[in-house]
Design a protein around this motif. Sequence first.
Motif, PDB file in Angstrom:
ATOM      1  N   MET A 196      19.731  48.329 131.129  1.00  0.00           N
ATOM      2  CA  MET A 196      18.917  49.537 131.134  1.00  0.00           C
ATOM      3  C   MET A 196      18.910  50.183 129.755  1.00  0.00           C
ATOM      4  O   MET A 196      17.903  50.751 129.321  1.00  0.00           O
ATOM      5  N   SER A 199      16.239  48.771 127.846  1.00  0.00           N
ATOM      6  CA  SER A 199      14.952  48.885 128.563  1.00  0.00           C
ATOM      7  C   SER A 199      14.457  47.548 129.096  1.00  0.00           C
ATOM      8  O   SER A 199      13.259  47.352 129.246  1.00  0.00           O
ATOM      9  N   GLU A 229      13.352  49.360 137.887  1.00  0.00           N
ATOM     10  CA  GLU A 229      12.681  50.616 137.591  1.00  0.00           C
ATOM     11  C   GLU A 229      13.309  51.271 136.360  1.00  0.00           C
ATOM     12  O   GLU A 229      14.534  51.366 136.249  1.00  0.00           O
ATOM     13  N   GLY A 230      12.474  51.688 135.435  1.00  0.00           N
ATOM     14  CA  GLY A 230      12.960  52.269 134.178  1.00  0.00           C
ATOM     15  C   GLY A 230      12.998  51.279 133.034  1.00  0.00           C
ATOM     16  O   GLY A 230      13.136  51.672 131.873  1.00  0.00           O
ATOM     17  N   SER A 231      12.866  49.983 133.347  1.00  0.00           N
ATOM     18  CA  SER A 231      12.826  48.948 132.307  1.00  0.00           C
ATOM     19  C   SER A 231      11.398  48.454 132.124  1.00  0.00           C
ATOM     20  O   SER A 231      10.640  48.344 133.098  1.00  0.00           O
ATOM     21  N   ASN A 295       7.429  49.578 135.143  1.00  0.00           N
ATOM     22  CA  ASN A 295       8.052  48.284 135.419  1.00  0.00           C
ATOM     23  C   ASN A 295       7.084  47.412 136.213  1.00  0.00           C
ATOM     24  O   ASN A 295       6.110  47.899 136.791  1.00  0.00           O
TER      25      ASN A 295
END
Length: 321
Positions: A196, A199, A229-231, A295
């Motif tokens: 994370m 990313s 999620e978030g990457s 994502n």
Amino acid sequence: MKKTLLTIALCLVAGMGFAQEWDGYEVKAENSYTNYNVRHASNPMDAKHYDTKRLRGEYLIKKVFAPGEVNWTYTMFDRFLIGGAEPTATPLALTSIAPLYVDKSKGDNGRNLLDNRELGIINIGGKGTVTVDGKSYDLDFQEALYVGKGAKDITVASKDASNPAKFYMNSACAHKSYPTKKVTLKDANNIKAGSMKESNDRVIHQLIIDGVAGVHTCQLQMGVTELKEGSVWNTMPAHTHLRRMETYLYYKVPEGQKICHLMGEPQETRPMWLNNEQAVISPDWSIHCAAGTSNYTFIWGMAGENLVYTDMQVAKIPELE
């Protein structure tokens, strides 16, 4: 009167879809539901001068899926086939296409899709079935099927026409026949990669890889990479494959979001924006990585002379230009 009849005839031919155009490249119809286009190999010295339109015309596969259709792109990079089949109420047969015929004058000789090829299929839609020479295989979401050289009758079908299966397909030349084999995510070699912090927290599912889950292939490799999620970044550090080419199909891209795919030589990179369920061709000399505005998930497929998954030339991040 003759001029009017000629005009009507030309309109009818155009309407039948024997020849159409997608983003500057000609598309031909093999039959009432199978379309194909041909892409030629390109030199990196030429490609670095392409403008956006030319770049997309050479490497972007804009139309992969359409209800009731089978759509193929035949690239001269390792003679790879990239396709999508979306059956609705009626099953669709996977027929050969004219560029693959051995000799049209001999009837059906050389006109089966897998006479000299192997095939990988991954379903990214609703529940579906692939029937190979009379034997049926149910494929749920993100389940895969390897089909070996020599299979003759292949049909794809959806369990529910209102939620059709979407069969993404890659095919490579083959020298030997290996058994047809279904592979689920549970069967796959699942590799956690990235973080994370960078990313790019993701899971790589190796589905159709020689030696994984009892599958054997001549040169085809396929799998799924899911970003958490978030990457947003995939395939970092970027790399090239001197001894094989690669394709990406991006999907699960949320509505209103896009993918910025990067390609080109490590010091001559070019961006290309893709929408959901679009694919891109990556030549042997090109890196292949991307960032999304959200994502997403993608399928990677490779073919070439080397089945070693880690065979690559890494481009270090600080050296990218």
